[in-house]
Design an enzyme around this catalytic site. Structure first.
Site, short mmCIF file in Angstrom:
data_model
loop_
_atom_site.label_atom_id
_atom_site.label_comp_id
_atom_site.label_asym_id
_atom_site.label_seq_id
_atom_site.Cartn_x
_atom_site.Cartn_y
_atom_site.Cartn_z
N ASP A 239 5.48 2.46 -7.23
CA ASP A 239 4.25 1.89 -7.76
C ASP A 239 3.05 2.77 -7.40
OD1 ASP A 239 3.09 -0.65 -8.93
OD2 ASP A 239 1.99 -0.61 -7.03
N GLU A 270 19.22 12.12 1.30
CA GLU A 270 20.27 11.94 2.33
C GLU A 270 21.38 11.03 1.81
OE1 GLU A 270 18.24 10.35 5.75
OE2 GLU A 270 16.96 12.14 5.90
C1 NOJ Z 1 1.14 -1.06 -10.98
C2 NOJ Z 1 1.97 -2.23 -11.39
O1 NOJ Z 1 2.73 -1.87 -12.51
C3 NOJ Z 1 1.02 -3.36 -11.66
O2 NOJ Z 1 1.68 -4.44 -12.25
C4 NOJ Z 1 0.36 -3.75 -10.36
O3 NOJ Z 1 -0.60 -4.75 -10.60
C5 NOJ Z 1 -0.31 -2.56 -9.71
N1 NOJ Z 1 0.49 -1.37 -9.73
C6 NOJ Z 1 -0.64 -2.83 -8.28
O4 NOJ Z 1 0.53 -2.82 -7.51
#
Ligand code: NOJ
Ligand code: MG
Length: 540
Positions: A239, A270
């Site tokens: 993310d 690993e």
């Molecule tokens: C990207 C994710 O896809 C989204 O849904 C989220 O709100 C933000 N990152 C924060 O984690």
């Protein structure tokens, strides 16, 4: 006559249906070839991924909330579609301010979804079917309810005092991102009475950013990755990974962040056959996520198409689509792999992106499945699922409605009341009605995925953008030593005739999907396509 009927019933005739047929080249045992491609370390180049919002996929206990046992019970349905790997949106304990992207415990399972034993059972069931499972890894921030943050906020001297980004003022001069690039909300700084200080949050106030300047945070988060790799996950979707570090003069993808990613990659390496997928925050060019090609991410989402195809089709012009794929082909390092999407849990449903013109959705999916890379289908996309109107968590719930497996009232999703109401047109966009209909979106997806199955050329072959004398036509060729294909999409709402350059010595074009004709003479192809159509021609 009888033969023609039989062939068209099988979808093999030239009846205009979007069904794969291979009039020129002999069939092979594609399932056996798929098994080989999906077994080795390059499995991810050949796999079809499916993004799952566990909360909305399948409820098993009648509480209206999708869960891990429910997902496990649907693996065969997903296999039948042609899915080889799952990406699970966050499955960890969470107060659910951001649908799980606010993690309260990195080593647990959200009790709404089940127990750790349910997750282990899912992994076993998937692996027994030759399917892989990657999970969301949310490293930029935690939930404000995470024990690390609770400790950090207690006072200014506790052992985790510097695990988050604290400041005496709501605009730290050492962090210009405090005033820029805040994604949710007016300010990136939230006052905390306990410390009489402000903490930095790029997203919701309930999602404080971890401070990667602390070596302890680096070590602790790498241990999180090890924990899940030890469990047997096949990799991570990372993310907003470019945002880990902030600085005074740059809110971008800093070298320090890349150095962290290299460490993460070493941890992943690993373990055999595990992969890392980046969620780029630069939506138009994912090059920087690949490093040298084998020291950062295996894959990165190609948002230059995935989040912009709506505009690209709307313009009736193929230039921007061609340019974004050309950029990936020429600029990304060898070894990089596009993760090809046409939607996600963060954007509107493909049906809406297509402005209600189903053919746009189909043509976008055709490009997604045939350009070099690995497709990631967002659950329900294969049904053309519609948006919902209710909001429980936030505005993005419209694209996160429960999966439609069969008829109402629970649509096979739940025997209870769904946590979020179903999307529109549920009676025509559920799997059961679409399965029986050769003209349905689901049947179209099965054709597309059937075309890829077992053919290495799609996942790892070469690609070349072709020049065409018509601005509304997207054309590319895909080739390896074994097979060659020409992919053509008419991005306009009108029929087109065009000439395309085919420098690769293609010949004998056999249409294997879609509509239109292509004839080849020397190095020139002559194309004729109905309005709103695309086609795949096999030329070797
Ligand atoms: C990207 C994710 O896809 C989204 O849904 C989220 O709100 C933000 N990152 C924060 O984690
Ligand atoms: Mg449930």
């Amino acid at each position: 006559m009888l033969l023609a009927l039989a062939l068209s019933a099988l979808g093999c005739g030239d009846d205009g249906a979007d069904r794969p047929s291979d009039p020129v080249f002999p069939e092979r045992d594609w399932e056996a070839e798929a098994d080989l491609l999906l077994a080795g370390p390059d499995w991810y180049r050949h796999a079809v991924f499916y993004e799952v919002y566990v909360r909305s996929l399948q409820d098993s206990d009648g509480d209206g909330i999708g869960d891990l046992p429910g997902l496990t019970s649907r693996l065969d349905d997903l296999r039948a579609l042609g899915v080889d790997a799952l990406w699970l949106m966050p499955i960890m304990p969470t107060p659910f301010k951001d649908s799980g992207y606010d993690v309260a415990d990195y080593e647990g399972i959200n009790p709404d979804y089940g127990a750790m034993s349910d997750f282990e059972a899912l992994l076993d069931a998937a692996h027994a079917r030759g399917m892989r499972v990657i999970i969301d890894l949310v490293l930029n921030h935690t939930s404000s309810e995470h024990a690390w943050f609770q400790e950090s906020r207690a006072d200014k001297t506790n052992p985790k005092a510097d695990w988050y980004v604290w400041s005496d003022t709501p605009s730290d001069p050492n962090n210009s991102c405090g005033t820029q690039n805040v994604v949710f909300g007016p300010s990136a700084w939230e006052y905390d009475a306990g410390r009489d200080q402000y903490y930095f949050h790029r997203f919701y106030p309930e999602q404080p950013d971890l401070n990667y300047e602390s070596p302890e945070v680096v070590a602790a988060t790498l241990d999180v990755a090890r924990f899940w790799l030890d469990k047997g996950v096949d990799g991570f979707r990372c993310d907003v990974i470019s945002l880990l570090y902030e600085s005074a003069d740059d809110c971008g993808f800093l070298d320090k962040t890349k150095a962290y990613i290299k460490q993460l990659r070493q941890v992943v390496d690993e373990y055999p056959d595990r992969v890392l997928v980046a969620e780029p925050t630069n939506l138009t060019d994912a090059k920087s996520y690949f490093g040298s090609g084998n020291d950062q991410f295996h894959m990165a989402f190609h948002f230059g198409f995935g989040y912009f195809w709506s505009l690209q089709f709307g313009s009736q012009n193929a230039a921007a689509t061609l340019a974004t794929f050309q950029n990936a082909l020429t600029e990304y390092p060898a070894g990089s792999q596009d993760a090809l999407v046409i939607g996600s849990h963060d954007v509107v449903r493909a049906f809406d992106a297509a402005q209600g013109d189903e053919s746009r959705h189909r043509r976008a999916a055709l490009i997604q499945m045939t350009m070099r890379g690995s497709p990631f289908i967002y659950y329900g996309e294969e049904l053309g699922m519609r948006s919902g109107t209710a909001k429980v968590v936030d505005f993005r719930d419209s694209a996160r409605t429960p999966m439609l497996w069969s008829g109402g009232p629970g649509y096979g999703f739940t025997t209870g009341t769904p946590w979020l109401p179903f999307g529109a047109d549920a009676d025509s966009t559920n799997l059961e009605v679409q399965q029986g209909d050769p003209a349905s979106m689901h049947s179209y997806y099965r054709s597309l995925l059937g075309l890829r199955r077992g053919r290495a050329v799609w996942g790892s072959g070469d690609a070349e953008i072709l020049s065409v004398d018509h601005a509304g036509v997207f054309a590319a060729r895909r080739f390896d030593a074994d097979q060659r294909y020409v992919v053509v999409v008419n991005m306009t709402d009108d029929p087109v005739s065009a000439k395309l350059a085919l420098p690769g010595g293609e010949s004998r074009p056999g249409r294997v999907l879609g509509q239109g004709t292509l004839t080849i003479e020397g190095e020139a192809g002559t194309l004729s396509m109905p309005a709103r159509q695309g086609a795949v021609f096999r030329t070797k």
